[in-house]
Design an enzyme around this catalytic site. Sequence first.
Site, PDB file in Angstrom:
ATOM      1  N   HIS A 167      86.848  44.388 -19.143  1.00 56.13           N
ATOM      2  CA  HIS A 167      86.962  43.338 -18.104  1.00 56.13           C
ATOM      3  C   HIS A 167      85.568  42.905 -17.613  1.00 56.13           C
ATOM      4  O   HIS A 167      85.232  43.081 -16.434  1.00 56.13           O
ATOM      5  CB  HIS A 167      87.834  43.822 -16.934  1.00 56.13           C
ATOM      6  CG  HIS A 167      88.397  42.675 -16.128  1.00 56.13           C
ATOM      7  ND1 HIS A 167      89.649  42.700 -15.551  1.00 56.13           N
ATOM      8  CD2 HIS A 167      87.869  41.471 -15.803  1.00 56.13           C
ATOM      9  CE1 HIS A 167      89.856  41.563 -14.900  1.00 56.13           C
ATOM     10  NE2 HIS A 167      88.785  40.802 -15.039  1.00 56.13           N
ATOM     11  N   ILE A 205      87.894  27.027 -17.108  1.00 53.66           N
ATOM     12  CA  ILE A 205      87.352  27.937 -18.139  1.00 53.66           C
ATOM     13  C   ILE A 205      87.882  27.523 -19.513  1.00 53.66           C
ATOM     14  O   ILE A 205      87.148  27.548 -20.501  1.00 53.66           O
ATOM     15  CB  ILE A 205      87.687  29.415 -17.835  1.00 53.66           C
ATOM     16  CG1 ILE A 205      87.201  29.801 -16.427  1.00 53.66           C
ATOM     17  CG2 ILE A 205      87.057  30.335 -18.879  1.00 53.66           C
ATOM     18  CD1 ILE A 205      87.620  31.202 -15.971  1.00 53.66           C
ATOM     19  N   ARG A 219     100.492  24.014 -18.117  1.00 57.06           N
ATOM     20  CA  ARG A 219     101.656  23.555 -17.352  1.00 57.06           C
ATOM     21  C   ARG A 219     101.825  22.047 -17.493  1.00 57.06           C
ATOM     22  O   ARG A 219     102.908  21.545 -17.708  1.00 57.06           O
ATOM     23  CB  ARG A 219     101.505  23.922 -15.870  1.00 57.06           C
ATOM     24  CG  ARG A 219     102.285  25.170 -15.506  1.00 57.06           C
ATOM     25  CD  ARG A 219     101.847  25.681 -14.168  1.00 57.06           C
ATOM     26  NE  ARG A 219     100.394  25.932 -14.144  1.00 57.06           N
ATOM     27  CZ  ARG A 219      99.719  26.366 -13.089  1.00 57.06           C
ATOM     28  NH1 ARG A 219     100.348  26.575 -11.954  1.00 57.06           N
ATOM     29  NH2 ARG A 219      98.424  26.600 -13.146  1.00 57.06           N
ATOM     30  N   GLU A 249      94.569  48.451 -16.148  1.00 55.90           N
ATOM     31  CA  GLU A 249      93.136  48.805 -16.142  1.00 55.90           C
ATOM     32  C   GLU A 249      92.829  49.871 -15.100  1.00 55.90           C
ATOM     33  O   GLU A 249      93.446  49.866 -14.048  1.00 55.90           O
ATOM     34  CB  GLU A 249      92.315  47.541 -15.853  1.00 55.90           C
ATOM     35  CG  GLU A 249      92.481  46.513 -16.951  1.00 55.90           C
ATOM     36  CD  GLU A 249      91.862  45.165 -16.602  1.00 55.90           C
ATOM     37  OE1 GLU A 249      91.157  45.054 -15.588  1.00 55.90           O
ATOM     38  OE2 GLU A 249      92.111  44.211 -17.345  1.00 55.90           O
ATOM     39  N   GLY A 266      92.394  24.915 -17.808  1.00 55.40           N
ATOM     40  CA  GLY A 266      91.672  24.735 -16.547  1.00 55.40           C
ATOM     41  C   GLY A 266      90.187  24.667 -16.833  1.00 55.40           C
ATOM     42  O   GLY A 266      89.766  24.361 -17.952  1.00 55.40           O
ATOM     43  N   ASP A 281      89.626  41.562 -23.351  1.00 55.19           N
ATOM     44  CA  ASP A 281      88.772  41.929 -22.223  1.00 55.19           C
ATOM     45  C   ASP A 281      89.605  42.448 -21.057  1.00 55.19           C
ATOM     46  O   ASP A 281      89.049  42.979 -20.098  1.00 55.19           O
ATOM     47  CB  ASP A 281      87.957  40.697 -21.772  1.00 55.19           C
ATOM     48  CG  ASP A 281      86.945  41.039 -20.679  1.00 55.19           C
ATOM     49  OD1 ASP A 281      86.210  42.042 -20.866  1.00 55.19           O
ATOM     50  OD2 ASP A 281      86.884  40.336 -19.652  1.00 55.19           O
ATOM     51  N   ARG A 287      94.311  37.732 -17.876  1.00 56.27           N
ATOM     52  CA  ARG A 287      94.798  38.904 -17.158  1.00 56.27           C
ATOM     53  C   ARG A 287      95.645  39.721 -18.121  1.00 56.27           C
ATOM     54  O   ARG A 287      96.379  39.143 -18.950  1.00 56.27           O
ATOM     55  CB  ARG A 287      95.691  38.487 -15.976  1.00 56.27           C
ATOM     56  CG  ARG A 287      94.932  38.022 -14.761  1.00 56.27           C
ATOM     57  CD  ARG A 287      94.245  39.179 -14.044  1.00 56.27           C
ATOM     58  NE  ARG A 287      93.544  38.747 -12.851  1.00 56.27           N
ATOM     59  CZ  ARG A 287      92.244  38.432 -12.792  1.00 56.27           C
ATOM     60  NH1 ARG A 287      91.504  38.499 -13.874  1.00 56.27           N
ATOM     61  NH2 ARG A 287      91.685  38.072 -11.658  1.00 56.27           N
TER      62      ARG A 287
HETATM   63  C1  8YV Z   1      86.016  40.042 -11.883  1.00 55.49           C
HETATM   64  C2  8YV Z   1      87.926  38.350 -12.433  1.00 55.49           C
HETATM   65  O1  8YV Z   1      86.452  41.171 -12.550  1.00 55.49           O
HETATM   66  O2  8YV Z   1      87.202  36.320 -11.482  1.00 55.49           O
HETATM   67  C3  8YV Z   1      88.146  37.025 -11.784  1.00 55.49           C
HETATM   68  O3  8YV Z   1      89.312  36.660 -11.586  1.00 55.49           O
HETATM   69  O4  8YV Z   1      88.814  38.984 -12.858  1.00 55.49           O
HETATM   70  C4  8YV Z   1      86.530  38.850 -12.616  1.00 55.49           C
HETATM   71  O5  8YV Z   1      85.599  37.854 -12.668  1.00 55.49           O
HETATM   72  C5  8YV Z   1      86.229  40.285 -10.446  1.00 55.49           C
HETATM   73  O6  8YV Z   1      86.783  39.246  -9.747  1.00 55.49           O
HETATM   74  C6  8YV Z   1      84.979  40.783  -9.760  1.00 55.49           C
HETATM   75  O7  8YV Z   1      85.213  40.957  -8.401  1.00 55.49           O
END
Ligand code: 8YV
Length: 320
Positions: free
Chosen positions: A283, A159, A179, A265, A157, A260, A236
């Site tokens: 994270h 990123i 996918r 968590e 995607g 990360d 994740r």
């Molecule tokens: C943040 C994330 O921890 O964007 C995401 O999906 O896991 C992180 O960027 C989080 O969303 C901050 O609110």
Amino acid sequence: MSTSEVSKPEVLTATKLSPLYMELLNANFIVHDRLHQTDPTALAAAAPRIRAIAAGGESTVSAELIAKLPALEIISVMGVGYDGVDVPAAKARKIPVTHTPDVLNDDVADLALALMLSVARAIPQSDQFIRQGQWLQGGMPLQRKMSGSRLGIVGMGRIGQAIASRGLAFGMPIAYTARNPRPALPYRYLPSVTALAAESDFLVVITPGGAATRHMINAEVLKALGPRGYVINVARGSVMDQDALMEALEKGVIAGAGLDVFAKEPEVPQRLLNLPNVVLTPHVGSATHETRRAMANLAFDNLKAHFAGVPLITPVPECR
Ligand code: 8YV
């Protein structure tokens, strides 16, 4: 309550949110901060007036919570990931879900590369080496070269593509699995994560979380990655079979890991902390002042757009 307060929309926060998002919410809405967790009776009283849920990327917004809010109109997630939101339950009520894509691509990709370099070049250990006075006794052991080694990306995607372009700057041949293949991109597509692992020195995981990808990186994938391979997870915790990972790291099935995100968590098992061949970050993929500000603004702007009756800026793909 003043007259202006009466007209302000009421919003429930799903979990503890970034102060940057909270600031915008508090200035513009009546905020019920985590009432469902702290005071269910008060939630029941406020529920008929709650029109929005403000959430973070790691928040859970269950079908049960959605069902308790008869006036709910929108869920705005400050985060690109929204695997904690029950999107089908929201959609069944025609409640759109929005998220914050793109604004965090650079930061998450930067962190992926930072973890790759940290684990391959033993950066945290090198820092400790100096601080503990070991340099005075002799040099650091040699480490592993990253430039030119094979980069495998799980998830291509936005990123994933930002990670790939950084990999190109390091002269890395790039392959990916996703996918669907993306023929417009100049990278080699492999249909399975195991096949990709077998042809990677660095396997970087940046696929959405949720049921579809749960434990996608399992013992078989780690075995295919092999004793010279590193796994990096900036996606994740759920995507990784953490027990299988710890076993692979302990037994030298893979060379190391940069993590990360974690299964539960903020708890990180002692067994993982005991391992010398991992670099851990809490994270922080998107955790810079610049990016968190942009994410908070976008999450808020989606709510603003909704209440102004104009099109949402970044609804999640299922709600477009
Ligand atoms: C943040 C994330 O921890 O964007 C995401 O999906 O896991 C992180 O960027 C989080 O969303 C901050 O609110």
